[in-house]
Motif scaffolding. Sequence first.
Motif, short mmCIF file in Angstrom:
data_model
loop_
_atom_site.label_atom_id
_atom_site.label_comp_id
_atom_site.label_asym_id
_atom_site.label_seq_id
_atom_site.Cartn_x
_atom_site.Cartn_y
_atom_site.Cartn_z
N GLN A 121 0.87 -1.17 0.00
CA GLN A 121 0.00 0.00 0.00
C GLN A 121 0.91 1.23 0.00
O GLN A 121 2.03 1.17 0.51
N ASP A 122 0.42 2.32 -0.55
CA ASP A 122 1.23 3.53 -0.60
C ASP A 122 1.09 4.30 0.71
O ASP A 122 0.51 5.38 0.77
N LYS A 123 1.65 3.68 1.76
CA LYS A 123 1.54 4.27 3.10
C LYS A 123 2.85 4.06 3.85
O LYS A 123 3.58 3.10 3.60
N ALA A 124 3.10 4.96 4.80
CA ALA A 124 4.21 4.76 5.74
C ALA A 124 3.75 3.78 6.83
O ALA A 124 2.56 3.71 7.13
N PHE A 125 4.69 3.02 7.39
CA PHE A 125 4.35 2.10 8.48
C PHE A 125 5.42 2.10 9.55
O PHE A 125 6.58 2.37 9.27
N PRO A 126 5.02 1.78 10.81
CA PRO A 126 6.00 1.78 11.90
C PRO A 126 7.03 0.66 11.72
O PRO A 126 6.70 -0.42 11.25
N ILE A 127 8.28 0.98 12.10
CA ILE A 127 9.31 -0.05 12.22
C ILE A 127 9.90 0.11 13.63
O ILE A 127 9.30 0.76 14.47
N ALA A 128 11.04 -0.47 13.88
CA ALA A 128 11.63 -0.43 15.22
C ALA A 128 12.00 1.00 15.64
O ALA A 128 12.11 1.89 14.81
N ALA A 129 12.19 1.17 16.94
CA ALA A 129 12.73 2.41 17.53
C ALA A 129 11.86 3.63 17.24
O ALA A 129 12.38 4.74 17.05
N ASP A 130 10.54 3.44 17.19
CA ASP A 130 9.59 4.55 16.97
C ASP A 130 9.81 5.26 15.64
O ASP A 130 9.50 6.44 15.50
N GLN A 131 10.37 4.56 14.66
CA GLN A 131 10.59 5.14 13.35
C GLN A 131 9.59 4.54 12.36
O GLN A 131 8.78 3.68 12.73
N THR A 132 9.62 5.02 11.13
CA THR A 132 8.70 4.47 10.11
C THR A 132 9.48 4.13 8.85
O THR A 132 10.57 4.66 8.61
N ILE A 133 8.90 3.23 8.05
CA ILE A 133 9.35 3.03 6.68
C ILE A 133 8.51 3.98 5.85
O ILE A 133 7.29 4.00 5.95
N SER A 134 9.17 4.84 5.08
CA SER A 134 8.46 5.92 4.39
C SER A 134 7.47 5.39 3.36
O SER A 134 7.62 4.29 2.82
N GLN A 135 6.48 6.22 3.08
CA GLN A 135 5.50 5.94 2.03
C GLN A 135 6.25 5.78 0.69
O GLN A 135 7.12 6.59 0.37
N PRO A 136 5.94 4.75 -0.09
CA PRO A 136 6.65 4.54 -1.36
C PRO A 136 6.64 5.77 -2.28
O PRO A 136 7.65 6.09 -2.90
N TYR A 137 5.51 6.48 -2.32
CA TYR A 137 5.46 7.69 -3.15
C TYR A 137 6.50 8.71 -2.69
O TYR A 137 7.20 9.33 -3.51
#
Length: 213
Positions: free
Chosen positions: A51-67
Amino acid sequence: MKDTLKHQGLRQQLVSVVKSKGVTDENVLKAIAKIPRHLFMDSSFLDHAYQDKAFPIAADQTISQPYTVAFQSELLQIKRGHKVLEIGTGSGYQTAVLCELGAQVYSIERQRELFKKTSKFLPKLGYRARKLIFGDGYKGLVEEAPFDSIIVTAGAPFVPKPLLAQLAIGGRLVIPVGDEVQTMTLFVRKGPKEFEKTEFGEFRFVPLLEDKN
């Protein structure tokens, strides 16, 4: 570490979404189509990987939205062999995109937990940055400067002067600037003290962490 035909199909759909939002650089779109984003995410989010969305990863960070990844990558105008400094390695997804574009990547991560995880993970997928460093992104990497491009993948309340100083003449800095909401900003170095600034609308990023020690 599986990448199935289903995943590949979902990536093609994701490329169509990113294209529909205005990204036209064929090399960037090919990178999005090729990189198995689901492997960069915690298993509980696998259903959401394309999905074209950001999601949480470790250490309160996110994997950015692909767009967002594609948009920033397109602004960099990377040519094969360019030296690129990435501020905020995070999950390594943006790092992988830079590698696919043929860049020599130098990447700095402030969160030790993420740094350890991503340093081990990226080579398993065949992505080898020139250097992955645990350190303070606000300072850049003066010993490897100048860079053809610098990309900041977290929201910066101001533009760090060391990053501007470490750009080659003609080099491009792409940085989201602001506190709650950020304005995507491009600086092109025109001379020793001359920079051309262009702004590209609002985005939301996790904050760029400064080394307080």
